[in-house]
Design a protein around this motif. Structure first.
Motif, PDB file in Angstrom:
ATOM      1  N   GLY A 198      11.489   3.300   4.026  1.00  0.00           N
ATOM      2  CA  GLY A 198      11.678   4.653   3.524  1.00  0.00           C
ATOM      3  C   GLY A 198      12.129   4.717   2.085  1.00  0.00           C
ATOM      4  O   GLY A 198      12.016   5.773   1.443  1.00  0.00           O
ATOM      5  N   ALA A 199      12.623   3.600   1.537  1.00  0.00           N
ATOM      6  CA  ALA A 199      13.035   3.592   0.127  1.00  0.00           C
ATOM      7  C   ALA A 199      11.855   3.843  -0.804  1.00  0.00           C
ATOM      8  O   ALA A 199      12.031   4.293  -1.942  1.00  0.00           O
ATOM      9  N   GLY A 200      10.653   3.562  -0.341  1.00  0.00           N
ATOM     10  CA  GLY A 200       9.457   3.882  -1.106  1.00  0.00           C
ATOM     11  C   GLY A 200       8.899   2.716  -1.889  1.00  0.00           C
ATOM     12  O   GLY A 200       9.539   1.673  -2.072  1.00  0.00           O
ATOM     13  N   ALA A 201       7.680   2.912  -2.350  1.00  0.00           N
ATOM     14  CA  ALA A 201       6.955   1.854  -3.059  1.00  0.00           C
ATOM     15  C   ALA A 201       7.685   1.417  -4.319  1.00  0.00           C
ATOM     16  O   ALA A 201       7.757   0.219  -4.626  1.00  0.00           O
ATOM     17  N   ALA A 202       8.215   2.368  -5.068  1.00  0.00           N
ATOM     18  CA  ALA A 202       8.859   2.013  -6.337  1.00  0.00           C
ATOM     19  C   ALA A 202      10.071   1.118  -6.099  1.00  0.00           C
ATOM     20  O   ALA A 202      10.297   0.146  -6.836  1.00  0.00           O
ATOM     21  N   ALA A 203      10.851   1.415  -5.092  1.00  0.00           N
ATOM     22  CA  ALA A 203      12.052   0.619  -4.809  1.00  0.00           C
ATOM     23  C   ALA A 203      11.674  -0.793  -4.370  1.00  0.00           C
ATOM     24  O   ALA A 203      12.293  -1.772  -4.806  1.00  0.00           O
ATOM     25  N   ARG A 204      10.679  -0.926  -3.502  1.00  0.00           N
ATOM     26  CA  ARG A 204      10.274  -2.258  -3.053  1.00  0.00           C
ATOM     27  C   ARG A 204       9.657  -3.051  -4.201  1.00  0.00           C
ATOM     28  O   ARG A 204       9.916  -4.256  -4.349  1.00  0.00           O
TER      29      ARG A 204
END
Length: 448
Positions: free
Chosen positions: A42-48
């Motif tokens: 859920g943190a999203g693509a940018a965070a990963r």
């Protein structure tokens, strides 16, 4: 119970000793990872993506330290250890872009209004069981794609690579329970395979078969890389000196402890004698290093001894140097009797057999005569012959005028037959393995 790891070049040097996780510890780590997984996705693509980029920066910033640790813990020559660190950085940077990739496609409905699309989603907790011979690169080429698409990871490294795995996890510095290392041996590996939502294994054929069976019974996606008995074919007209240099490295680089190492050299026609002479000169010059343990060296010494007793001849090598550590000279044998284990089993050492073949047909038949077909190399100046060999060889990877031991991390990696099971590793194939595809039909409200 503890997990010790010793320096194979100096068996008195204890690199690290830590408590084994135990089956209960593994189960707890998996449950923590499962609880953390929705937040990581859920943190999203940018965070990963940013997390993997930071991890790459951290590895690059500690490159010298890590190369020295790889040298000390698993005996990899420093030049190869530095190369492995650099590859680890490159793998992380490659997969740092993966969170932004499309996860599915939109399709036309069969009839009427609505939306029909596919979407790939992570499995949950990826259980990774990794070997000692690439103590940074193999864990990272498994965990990076798994993390990129939103899984969390529990990693069980080989006991001989415990220090490398623990330091790797420290430097990656991911959120709590997104990546957990569980030190141990067979007990911990079995517990992880019995609990994870997707399993990736690299190791021996015997253990790999058990991993596959357990995962299949649970209905869990599994890939297993189980090594290779890899062939190199040298055809008439090839640059023999260049071929010998490539083969010597593929046989004895890092003491032959690579699943893509060459263990059978097939000389076609009149290339046999000049290749024999060239390899006899090239092999002793390879920076080889020790094998991983006394047991590994004893197995090699025993295999060489039984082959010589059965009528084989030594082209070069066979000796155990009078020095500390688990060293053995790079060895090439000819005339190994039919049915000898050296012709059919992976020995994971700086050892190969030289075989004659009358023509390309016989060479391909010899190469394909072993079901552990991971990697093969073909050495020739004839483009037609190269293409014909590449089309007919059973190996999962075919390298022309190059060592069998090279790997391109952005392309699918894996063999055929008994060498591998399940989906390929690396590149786009890895992203697909660590996700499951869903088909979603969205129809207007009130549709009959």
């Amino acid at each position: 119970m503890s997990v010790p790891s010793y320096n194979p070049a100096d068996p008195t040097d204890l690199v690290v000793e830590v408590p084994a996780a135990g089956a209960d510890g593994v189960a707890a780590a998996v449950e923590r990872a499962r609880a953390a997984q929705p937040g990581w996705l859920g943190a999203g693509a940018a965070a990963r993506s940013a997390a993997l980029d930071r991890a790459a920066d951290a590895i690059a910033g500690h490159a010298g330290e890590l190369a020295e640790l790889v040298l000390r813990e698993v005996g990899k020559p420093l030049s190869e250890a530095r190369g492995e660190v650099a590859r680890t950085v490159a793998i992380l940077r490659y997969y740092a872009q993966a969170p932004y990739a499309a996860t599915g496609a939109v399709h036309e409905t069969a009839a009427g209004a609505g939306l029909l699309f596919t979407k790939r989603r992570p499995h949950g907790v990826a259980g990774l069981v990794t070997p000692w011979n690439f103590p940074l690169a193999i864990p990272v080429w498994k965990l990076a794609p798994a993390l990129a698409v939103g899984n969390t990871v529990v990693l069980k490294p080989a006991p001989e690579a415990t220090a490398c795995a623990l330091r790797l996890a420290e430097l990656l510095d991911l959120p709590a329970d997104v990546l957990t290392v569980v030190p141990g041996g067979a007990v911990e590996g079995s517990a992880l395979v019995a609990a994870a939502d997707v399993v990736s294994f690299t190791g021996s054929t015997a253990v790999g078969g058990s991993v596959v069976r357990t995962s299949a019974e649970r209905g869990v996606p599994v890939q297993a890389e189980m090594g290779g008995v890899n062939a190199a074919i040298v055809l008439p007209g090839a640059d023999v000196e260049q071929a010998a240099a490539h083969l010597a490295y593929a046989i004895a680089g890092y003491a032959g402890q690579k699943c893509t190492a060459t263990s059978r050299v097939i000389a076609v026609g009149d290339t046999y004698q000049p290749l024999r002479e060239a390899l006899g000169k090239a092999l002793p010059a390879v920076e080889s290093g020790p094998v991983i343990s006394e047991a590994a060296r004893d197995r090699l010494v025993g295999a060489i001894g039984s082959a010589l007793a059965g009528g084989a001849l030594a082209v070069t090598g066979c000796q155990v140097p009078d020095r500390a550590g688990w060293f053995i000279e790079p060895t090439l044998l000819e005339g190994v009797p039919q049915g000898h284990p050296l012709l059919g089993e992976e020995f994971f050492g700086p050892l190969a057999v030289l075989l004659p073949a009358a023509d390309l047909d016989e060479a391909v038949a010899l190469a394909n005569g072993n079901r552990h077909s991971l990697s093969a190399s073909v050495h020739t100046a004839d483009l037609d012959a190269a293409l014909a060999a590449a089309d007919r060889l059973a190996a999962g990877m075919v390298r022309i005028n190059a060592p069998s031991s090279g790997v391109d991390f952005h392309l699918p990696f894996g063999g055929s037959g008994a060498a591998s099971y399940g989906a390929k590793e690396q590149g786009q194939a890895a992203l697909e393995f660590y996700t499951a595809s869903r088909t979603v039909s969205l129809l207007p409200a009130g549709t009959a």
